[in-house]
Motif scaffolding. Sequence first.
Motif, short mmCIF file in Angstrom:
data_model
loop_
_atom_site.label_atom_id
_atom_site.label_comp_id
_atom_site.label_asym_id
_atom_site.label_seq_id
_atom_site.Cartn_x
_atom_site.Cartn_y
_atom_site.Cartn_z
N ALA A 166 26.37 33.53 52.13
CA ALA A 166 27.14 33.35 53.37
C ALA A 166 28.53 33.93 53.25
CB ALA A 166 27.22 31.87 53.72
N GLU A 167 29.20 33.68 52.12
CA GLU A 167 30.55 34.21 51.93
C GLU A 167 30.53 35.73 51.83
OE1 GLU A 167 32.41 30.26 49.67
OE2 GLU A 167 31.95 32.08 48.53
N TRP A 168 29.55 36.25 51.13
CA TRP A 168 29.46 37.71 50.97
C TRP A 168 29.20 38.39 52.31
CZ3 TRP A 168 25.46 41.33 51.59
CH2 TRP A 168 25.70 42.59 51.02
N MET A 169 28.26 37.85 53.08
CA MET A 169 27.94 38.43 54.38
C MET A 169 29.11 38.32 55.34
SD MET A 169 23.96 37.38 55.10
CE MET A 169 23.98 38.25 56.67
N SER A 170 29.86 37.24 55.23
CA SER A 170 31.02 37.05 56.10
C SER A 170 32.08 38.12 55.83
CB SER A 170 31.60 35.66 55.87
OG SER A 170 32.65 35.40 56.78
N VAL A 171 32.27 38.45 54.56
CA VAL A 171 33.22 39.50 54.21
C VAL A 171 32.70 40.86 54.67
CG1 VAL A 171 34.33 40.72 52.30
CG2 VAL A 171 34.19 38.24 52.26
N VAL A 172 31.41 41.11 54.46
CA VAL A 172 30.81 42.38 54.90
C VAL A 172 30.96 42.55 56.41
CG1 VAL A 172 28.63 43.66 55.10
CG2 VAL A 172 29.23 42.55 52.95
N LEU A 173 30.87 41.45 57.14
CA LEU A 173 31.07 41.49 58.59
C LEU A 173 32.40 42.15 58.93
CD1 LEU A 173 30.66 40.54 61.59
CD2 LEU A 173 31.73 38.38 60.89
N PHE A 174 33.47 41.72 58.26
CA PHE A 174 34.80 42.29 58.55
C PHE A 174 34.94 43.71 57.99
CE2 PHE A 174 35.76 37.91 59.45
CZ PHE A 174 36.70 37.99 60.47
N ILE B 235 28.79 50.51 48.90
CA ILE B 235 27.61 49.66 48.70
C ILE B 235 27.54 49.15 47.27
CG2 ILE B 235 25.09 49.68 48.62
CD1 ILE B 235 25.16 51.61 51.01
N VAL B 236 27.80 50.04 46.31
CA VAL B 236 27.76 49.64 44.90
C VAL B 236 28.80 48.56 44.61
CG1 VAL B 236 28.18 50.44 42.53
CG2 VAL B 236 26.85 51.86 44.12
N ILE B 237 30.01 48.75 45.11
CA ILE B 237 31.09 47.77 44.88
C ILE B 237 30.71 46.42 45.45
CG2 ILE B 237 33.45 47.16 45.55
CD1 ILE B 237 34.14 50.15 45.36
N ASN B 238 30.20 46.40 46.68
CA ASN B 238 29.92 45.13 47.33
C ASN B 238 28.70 44.43 46.74
OD1 ASN B 238 31.62 44.45 50.00
ND2 ASN B 238 31.58 46.66 49.69
N ALA C 12 28.43 38.99 41.19
CA ALA C 12 29.48 38.26 40.47
C ALA C 12 29.77 36.92 41.14
CB ALA C 12 30.75 39.10 40.43
N GLU C 13 29.88 36.92 42.46
CA GLU C 13 30.17 35.67 43.17
C GLU C 13 29.00 34.71 43.08
OE1 GLU C 13 31.88 34.16 47.51
OE2 GLU C 13 31.57 36.30 47.12
N SER C 14 27.77 35.21 43.18
CA SER C 14 26.58 34.34 43.07
C SER C 14 26.52 33.71 41.68
CB SER C 14 25.31 35.16 43.34
OG SER C 14 25.33 35.71 44.63
N ALA C 15 26.76 34.52 40.66
CA ALA C 15 26.72 34.00 39.29
C ALA C 15 27.78 32.92 39.09
CB ALA C 15 26.93 35.15 38.30
N PHE C 16 28.98 33.15 39.61
CA PHE C 16 30.06 32.17 39.46
C PHE C 16 29.71 30.85 40.14
CE2 PHE C 16 33.81 30.20 41.43
CZ PHE C 16 34.50 29.82 40.28
N LEU C 17 29.23 30.90 41.38
CA LEU C 17 28.94 29.67 42.12
C LEU C 17 27.75 28.92 41.52
CD1 LEU C 17 29.54 30.76 45.83
CD2 LEU C 17 30.96 29.29 44.41
N ILE C 18 26.75 29.66 41.03
CA ILE C 18 25.60 28.99 40.42
C ILE C 18 25.98 28.33 39.10
CG2 ILE C 18 23.35 29.40 39.35
CD1 ILE C 18 22.89 31.58 41.48
N LEU C 19 26.80 29.02 38.30
CA LEU C 19 27.22 28.47 37.00
C LEU C 19 28.12 27.24 37.17
CD1 LEU C 19 27.90 31.77 35.02
CD2 LEU C 19 26.03 30.14 34.65
#
Length: 445
Positions: free
Chosen positions: A26-34, A48-51, A57-64
């Motif tokens: 949700a957070e990633w898609m929200s940023v991509v929206l803007f 695309i590669v950067i995002n 990275a964000e998924s790994a952080f939140l899951i850990l």
Amino acid sequence: MDYYHIIDQVHMLEVQNIPRINTAVAEWMSVVLFITLLKPRWETRKLIVINLSLLMAESAFLILTENVPVWLWTPCMMVAYFLMIFQLWISSQISVKEAVYFGTQSFIIAEFAASLEWQLATFIYEGYDIDQSWIWFVLLILVYGGVYLLLHGTLKNHLPREQEMHLTGQALVTEIGIAIFVFALSNIGFWEVRTPFSNHETISMFNMRTMMDLGGVAILFAHMLSCSQASMRTELNNVHKMLESQYQQYKLSRDSIEMVNYKYHDLKHKIAVLKSEEDPQKRMEYLNHMEEEIKQYELQNKTGNKVLDTILTGKSMYCNKHGITLTCVADGNLLSFVDVMDICSIFGNALDNAVESVLKIPDKDKRLIHVTVSRQKEFLLIRFENYFEQDLQIDRGNLVSTKSDKDFHGYGIKSIRYTVEKYHGAVNIKADNNWFDMKILIPIP
């Protein structure tokens, strides 16, 4: 508290937590929206590669950090918030202040989308015997896709893709304050089971969080509209000042040319005096003086458009005085459909920028400016070229001002773009091999 009530509380605590992967998406898609609504910093493949890398990275952080103690939950969410800001800044041609502004909006939008999706999922899990992994995936696509497509259509006409928003510190603080209030109030029931604002029914807690986040999205959208309108007013005021300044320069040039014309007619009387003068030395002085005055008159341009003639003549006189070679090949008749003020804006601002640039060149032989006005099929082509030696900075298609008064200066190209857009035209700027080249194409009605 009886046994069944304790079981209900435990069950509520198990289902209330949104899976961290849902939050990350949700957070990633929200940023991509803007990002899709702002000007990209990189070409598509690199973007695309950067995002995608940041999504992992964000998924790994939140899951850990999913099972961290309650007191660490807020700091973890703050890290996720700053990751969103970084993703926005690294992907779009925006300032840090703008990245914080849009990142804050992205965070609350993501909270709303994640809360709505998991509320629907929980309702279905509790009421129907359906495979959970399947319904999770379908809801994720439907809810996230629906929310972000709706917001994309709503926001696309309100974000300045090519221009800075001119955010004030107060606007940014207000934005962050609203987001903190909405986030705190929407999650208070999940931090403490017993508060005046919490409810012991799971669905009621979800309703409260989802509705609070929805209200937060609406408030932040209204605040963004207010900031966007204020930014637009600032842009228009500065452009109007520039237009007025160029029009005043045009009137001054017109008065100067009238004086030159007066001098030209005065030459007739001087010629009569010259004929009667018998002293060769005095006659030569008269001739030299007349030659200087004639040179001033020769600087007048005859393009077929009186307004353009006046502007070019005024600039030619200035260039002649400062060792600048200004050449012009122009069919002024092609400008018949362009308003006087708009001609002043386009040619006045472009020539001012060119003159300012070449004046920095020590070698007068390199102080070169060339202007072209011609027809290219069904388009009016206006072209300004000048030699340059200093570094040029182009940001969002505009020259970055090197002047100290940046609140007013730096609007030359913006003013030209604003004027050209009135005629459904386009401006293209290129700087290569020490030549600055600005092309303006306007469809001829």
